[in-house]
Design an enzyme around this catalytic site. Structure first.
Site, mmCIF file in Angstrom:
data_model
loop_
_atom_site.group_PDB
_atom_site.id
_atom_site.type_symbol
_atom_site.label_atom_id
_atom_site.label_comp_id
_atom_site.label_asym_id
_atom_site.label_seq_id
_atom_site.Cartn_x
_atom_site.Cartn_y
_atom_site.Cartn_z
ATOM 1 N N TRP A 323 0.831 -1.227 0.000
ATOM 2 C CA TRP A 323 0.000 0.000 0.000
ATOM 3 C C TRP A 323 0.852 1.258 0.000
ATOM 4 O O TRP A 323 0.377 2.360 -0.240
ATOM 5 C CB TRP A 323 -0.958 0.003 1.201
ATOM 6 C CG TRP A 323 -0.299 0.191 2.563
ATOM 7 C CD1 TRP A 323 0.794 -0.462 3.040
ATOM 8 C CD2 TRP A 323 -0.701 1.093 3.608
ATOM 9 N NE1 TRP A 323 1.100 -0.046 4.322
ATOM 10 C CE2 TRP A 323 0.193 0.904 4.695
ATOM 11 C CE3 TRP A 323 -1.731 2.019 3.739
ATOM 12 C CZ2 TRP A 323 0.087 1.632 5.896
ATOM 13 C CZ3 TRP A 323 -1.815 2.737 4.938
ATOM 14 C CH2 TRP A 323 -0.917 2.537 5.997
ATOM 15 N N ASP A 324 2.153 1.095 0.241
ATOM 16 C CA ASP A 324 3.092 2.220 0.214
ATOM 17 C C ASP A 324 2.912 3.048 -1.059
ATOM 18 O O ASP A 324 2.977 4.276 -1.044
ATOM 19 C CB ASP A 324 4.552 1.721 0.226
ATOM 20 C CG ASP A 324 4.875 0.803 1.389
ATOM 21 O OD1 ASP A 324 3.984 0.049 1.823
ATOM 22 O OD2 ASP A 324 6.031 0.802 1.851
ATOM 23 N N GLU A 465 1.025 -3.268 12.503
ATOM 24 C CA GLU A 465 1.109 -4.731 12.356
ATOM 25 C C GLU A 465 1.379 -5.476 13.663
ATOM 26 O O GLU A 465 1.373 -6.703 13.693
ATOM 27 C CB GLU A 465 2.209 -5.081 11.355
ATOM 28 C CG GLU A 465 1.863 -4.671 9.944
ATOM 29 C CD GLU A 465 2.912 -5.093 8.924
ATOM 30 O OE1 GLU A 465 4.083 -5.295 9.324
ATOM 31 O OE2 GLU A 465 2.568 -5.197 7.734
ATOM 32 N N LYS A 573 3.111 -0.063 16.260
ATOM 33 C CA LYS A 573 4.287 0.005 15.389
ATOM 34 C C LYS A 573 4.360 1.318 14.612
ATOM 35 O O LYS A 573 5.416 1.908 14.446
ATOM 36 C CB LYS A 573 4.220 -1.161 14.400
ATOM 37 C CG LYS A 573 5.345 -1.198 13.390
ATOM 38 C CD LYS A 573 5.238 -2.394 12.475
ATOM 39 C CE LYS A 573 6.315 -2.384 11.424
ATOM 40 N NZ LYS A 573 6.195 -3.486 10.464
ATOM 41 N N GLN A 574 3.216 1.769 14.102
ATOM 42 C CA GLN A 574 3.239 2.912 13.183
ATOM 43 C C GLN A 574 1.889 3.620 13.209
ATOM 44 O O GLN A 574 0.917 3.091 13.764
ATOM 45 C CB GLN A 574 3.542 2.423 11.773
ATOM 46 C CG GLN A 574 2.454 1.528 11.199
ATOM 47 C CD GLN A 574 2.945 0.697 10.024
ATOM 48 O OE1 GLN A 574 3.449 -0.411 10.208
ATOM 49 N NE2 GLN A 574 2.795 1.234 8.820
#
Ligand code: BGC
Length: 720
Positions: A323-324, A465, A573-574
């Site tokens: 998806w980046d 994730e 994580k993000q």
């Protein structure tokens, strides 16, 4: 100091690997790691061609690392001269990132003689299959050296080997060089690598202070290249031979000039200029370095290719597209080179069949795009993506099965493309079908909860994730809602105007899609304005990042999965909920943006290079300029500094980070300049860092191309 240049003199193993990434050269068709001319597979040399993958046995499918046609190694008295030689005096290597030119200067002491090698290489931006190298040797005393020049077929592979050599032949016309005719192992795809050198001996006798210059031309062809007709394909070796001979005839100077002209053209619209003091100059350098990387991997030379998460820099992340591309890389190209942005969509259209196969395999309707997508759209993401550091056993991860938000990112991207360019052709040419198939998958994935009279989405992984198999991830649900709304909107429009076969296939889903749009549960802010990332998120252990880090027994330990140190805590994580607030900021008031930013930021590891820019943009929107500047540094320095995460468990995940590079552009344009489009009009709400005086960039909206100049006081739009 050249503002378009980086340099390094590191020779440690770590520096060699890092510089391989940092000083990468590419032209979109292929990429070549920033290693020195004599480097071999022990230095992780790499020549990766976009879209060519192979699998060995049941190991991971990954990009093929092609034979290296630029190998040159000198030796003195039988000893190879390398960066590890005792005789090494000094070494420096540079990347000029205006023109994608790698250079090095290395000195060895050969029994009292000082030997200097200076070389320059580029991957032609005007002739996409051509690589050029100029290699200059000088000694301050008379000296005789051994020299090996070849196409190095002993390549580095993470999970290889990936090709066999079928034939070696002369390059023709009596030239000094060779052609390797190869075939990949899995799909038996033919490719050829050719090389010509203007120096033909295996020894060199140098007179003191009289340089010897060697020029090498190389060509790489696969039978999938754009200029090879699928109807009557020319054998790749013939192509390679013709091209390399042509390159040699054109000569170094001409090729270099054409290459530079092609880059100048790219920068005309692709550049962003930041003016201001010293800090602004640094910000400028980091941004241009990021844009260079994006441009050097943007697919050129073949249709319908996309950008892998590690670009063309390595075999890491299986060379797969995530998806980046849609959410992080696409915006830069959308506004500067929409024709390239369109290729990313074409790639998803091309791989729709793979996505349908994936949905069907899980028992769902429609299409479920690969989490890690390669050339056919089948998922390259394995069930075991991480290796446990303690037991050395593979860890079952559910990225492939549960990151269903991938579909929505693709739909979001198509909608953006249509909105900004006004080009609706892509919809008829497969875009609509992608949207409808993605929507069908979501419809079959949503669950109706009769007692609550609402739809929910269970057992997913959001962008974070570390928390697997959660229910009602706010970001995912919101993106599903967006997808279904768009699908209904397009389907209704289409049936009214010109019913396309794609819209027809969606007609019967419209009532259900509308019902889900009405009743889909989107976690809303609580009394404190906080949105739970997923059900029961706030019930998890609320400890600090430091506490979680202190629980690690090994620095390479994986934080997520069943037993990870973060899995049962609120440490993420993000950016996750923050991605949602960034994309849909208009749906929430600023108190919600503020509250969630304050809550989630200290609980985010920023362990993915995708995180900083999302927080950075929300920091801009909430007036936290200092934070935003820090996040900008983080996203724009990932590759220039080389300070990125290199390991996930025992798996090497280094390489370049295009999403962070796209994030640098988004932070400057969307973040600091506050650029957005409302009803086809450019809006600017600037919030420039104190050290910046002005930012200028290109934005193409509809058929118009604008030069946008943003200062602290205001902005101007000029037609370009
Ligand atoms: C991130 C994903 C990302 C992938 C490729 C992972 O570490 O969690 O969001 O898509 O890397 O960059």
């Amino acid at each position: 100091m050249n503002p378009w240049e980086i340099e390094d003199s590191g020779i440690s193993e770590e520096s060699v690997i890092q510089n391989g990434n940092r000083m990468f050269c590419g032209n979109g068709f292929m990429g070549y790691r920033g290693t020195v001319d004599e480097a071999d597979k022990s230095s992780m040399t790499g020549l990766i061609v976009n879209g060519i993958y192979d699998r060995q046995g049941d190991k991971w499918r990954e990009p093929v690392n092609f034979p290296n046609p630029l190998f040159i190694q000198l030796s003195f008295e039988g000893q190879p001269l390398t960066l590890k030689s005792d005789s090494l005096n000094s070494h420096v290597q540079k990347l000029n990132f205006r023109y994608g030119i790698f250079s090095r200067k290395t000195l060895w002491n050969c029994n009292g003689a000082e030997l200097t090698v200076e070389s320059e290489r580029f991957l032609s931006m005007s002739e996409k299959n051509i690589l050029c190298l100029r290699y200059k040797i000088t000694s301050n005393k008379d000296i005789t050296l051994g020299i090996i020049q070849k196409i190095d077929e002993e390549v580095y592979d993470a999970n290889g080997p990936h090709f066999k050599i079928e034939k070696k032949s002369d390059v023709g016309e009596g030239k000094c060089g060779e052609i390797l005719m190869c075939r990949t192992l899995e799909k038996q795809l033919p490719f050829a690598v050719a090389r010509i050198s203007d120096f033909c001996s295996d020894t060199i006798t140098l007179k003191a202070a009289v340089p010897q210059i060697i020029t090498v031309y190389a060509a790489v062809f696969t039978n999938l290249d754009e200029n090879n007709s699928p109807m009557a394909p020319v054998p790749v070796e013939q192509f390679a031979s013709i091209s390399v001979l042509q390159a040699e005839k054109a000569g170094w100077e001409t090729l270099l000039q054409n290459h530079k002209k092609a880059w100048d053209k790219i920068w005309e619209d692709g550049d962003v200029v930041i003016e201001g003091d010293e800090e602004a100059r640094l910000a400028q350098k980091n941004l241009r370095y990021s844009l260079y990387h994006l441009q050097s991997i943007a697919p050129r030379g073949r249709k319908a290719l996309s950008i892998p998460a590690r670009g063309l820099s390595a075999q890491t992340y299986k060379g797969a597209v995530f998806w980046d591309t849609e959410l992080f890389i696409f915006p830069y190209f959308l506004y500067t080179q929409p024709e390239l942005a369109c290729e990313f969509i074409e790639y998803r259209i091309k791989t729709l069949e793979g996505a349908k196969r994936k949905a069907a395999a899980y028992g769902y309707e429609g299409a479920f795009y690969a989490w890690e997508s390669q050339e056919d759209g089948d998922d390259a993401c394995s069930d075991y993506n991480v290796t446990d550091v303690f037991t050395k056993r593979p860890v079952r991860t559910y990225f492939r099965d549960k990151q269903i938000h991938i579909n929505a990112a693709i739909v979001y991207c198509i909608c953006q493309y249509v909105e900004v360019t006004g080009d609706t052709l892509i919809l008829q040419e497969g875009g609509l079908e992608v949207i409808f198939e993605c929507a069908k998958f979501y419809i079959s994935r949503c669950i109706y909860m009769p007692l609550k009279d609402r739809y929910e989405v269970h057992d997913v992984i959001g962008p974070d994730e570390y928390h697997e198999r959660v229910n009602n991830n706010a970001y995912t649900n919101k993106m599903i809602l967006f997808t279904l709304q768009k699908a209904v909107e397009f389907a209704e429009q289409q049936t009214e105007t010109s019913p396309s076969p794609a819209s027809h296939s969606f007609t019967k889903y419209i009532p259900l899609a509308k019902d889900i749009c009405k009743k889909l549960y989107i976690p809303s802010p609580n009394a404190q304005g906080l949105i739970p990332q997923f059900d029961s998120y706030f019930d998890m252990e609320d400890c600090s990042l430091e506490t979680v880090r202190s629980r690690l027994l090994d620095p390479k330990e994986y934080w997520g999965g069943a037993n990870g140190v973060a899995s049962h805590t609120q440490i993420i994580k993000q950016a996750d909920t923050i991605v949602m607030l960034n994309l849909f900021d208009k749906d929430y008031d600023s108190a919600v943006l503020n509250a969630n930013y304050d809550y989630y930021n200290p609980r985010t590891e920023h362990g993915s290079s995708l995180s900083a820019c999302m927080y950075g943009m929300v920091a801009c929107k909430t007036g936290r300029l200092k934070d935003a500047e820090e996040f900008y540094k983080k996203t724009s320095c990932v590759d220039i500094s080389g300070n990125s995460k290199q390991w996930a468990g025992l798996i090497y995940i280094g390489g370049t980070h295009p999403a962070a590079q796209g994030g640098s552009w988004m932070m400057v344009v969307y973040g600091f300049c506050g650029f957005s489009i409302r009803e086809n009009k450019i809006q600017i709400k600037q919030n420039l860092p104190a050290a910046w005086k002005k930012v200028s960039f290109t934005a193409m909206v509809g058929k118009e191309k604008y030069q946008v100049n943003v200062t602290r006081e205001g902005y101007e739009l000029c037609r370009k």
